[in-house]
Motif scaffolding. Structure first.
Motif: not given
Ligand code: BGO
Length: 281
Positions: A226-231, A233-236
């Motif tokens: 859940e965290l990876a899904d949010k984080l 794309p923003v990181c990229r």
């Protein structure tokens, strides 16, 4: 009560082994970090009749996840939370050596700086204002010549004093310029929500590591989908934005700003006697 633990960090050749030997004498043995082949030494020092554990971390220039030594050092600090970290710094090469110190400060560990090789600095005509350095960094600084056992009592006393005060980890926040700062803030907001997963690390520290593309931190993030899904794309998006506007990777921009911060300090702390003499002649 358990003895305090001092972890020794420092660049290779700054004199860490000499400090370790001076503090622990014959009271030392070799161990292995769990699961890795990197060796470490452990020993004990005596302060006012009480034992203090001293752990010698691998010599490193940085705290990235790029080499086993750096990862071992970082994971030891984060996982074991020593009471105080003594960073052994080569005073004759201050600017370069402070790069690790700044990263330790950004991580937030309780820190004492061992300003070693003061004899070498002196021979080279460098004058270093240790009190000013301490004031600017907000960290105790103890000048030493480890090979001659000079300053070791003061160093141990300073380290024990910090350990005794049982300080919270207080991460240093430096600016990496408005583009990076904005991206870091956005990522930190997302990480803040995942507080229980990140233990005691600051959301900002983790955000910077994500932008730097830190493999270990990224792997941890992926453990929580859940965290990876949010984080991610923003990181990229943020990394791509920085790369296009600044024509450089986030990790090198972060490194540049760290050096900028360090230069601002060394300029006020180091003076060269040779230059002064040349001016007068
Ligand atoms: C050799 N002053 C001076 N002048 N030298 C120091 C000091 C100091 O304050 N502290 C340490 N050294 P390590 P890392 C050496 O080994 O502790 C010297 O990597 C030599 N060796 O003695 O090993 C120290 O653990 C032959 O020097 O550092 C050592 O951090 C000739 O700095 C070197 C001259 O210290 C590195 C020196 C065979």
């Amino acid at each position: 009560t358990r003895p305090y633990t001092i972890a020794l960090a420092g660049n290779p050749n700054a004199g860490k082994t000499s400090v370790f030997n001076a503090l622990t004498g014959a009271r030392q043995h070799v161990g292995n970090y769990p699961g890795v082949t990197v060796e470490y030494k452990e020993g004990s020092a005596l302060h006012e009749g009480k034992k203090v554990a001293v752990v010698d971390l691998p010599g490193t220039y940085s705290l990235t996840a790029y080499s086993p030594e750096e990862l071992v050092s970082r994971n030891y600090l984060i996982g074991q939370r020593p009471d105080v970290v003594v960073d052994v710094v080569d005073a004759s090469n201050l600017e370069r050596n402070l790069y690790l110190a700044v990263q330790l400060m950004e991580l937030g560990v309780p820190l004492v700086i061992c300003l070693n090789m003061m004899d070498v600095a002196k021979t080279r005509g460098l004058r270093i204002d240790a009190a000013k350095l301490s004031q600017l960094l907000g960290v105790p600084v103890v000048p030493t010549v480890a090979r001659q056992n000079q300053g070791m009592d003061d160093l141990l006393a300073a380290a024990v004093q910090v350990a005794q005060s049982a300080p919270e980890w207080r991460p240093l926040n430096i600016s990496y310029g408005s583009d990076v700062d904005q991206g870091v803030a956005e990522l930190a907001d997302i990480l803040q929500g995942a507080q229980e997963r990140r233990g005691l690390l600051s959301a900002r520290w983790l955000a910077v590591k994500c932008l730097e593309g830190d493999q270990e931190v990224m792997d941890r993030v992926r453990e929580t989908p859940e965290l990876a899904d949010k984080l991610l794309p923003v990181c990229r998006r943020v990394a791509a934005h920085i790369k296009s506007t600044m024509d450089d990777d986030p990790d090198s921009i972060v490194a540049d700003y760290r050096y900028g911060y360090i230069t601002g300090i060394t300029r006020q702390v180091v003076s060269s006697e040779r230059e002064v003499r040349m001016d007068l002649s």
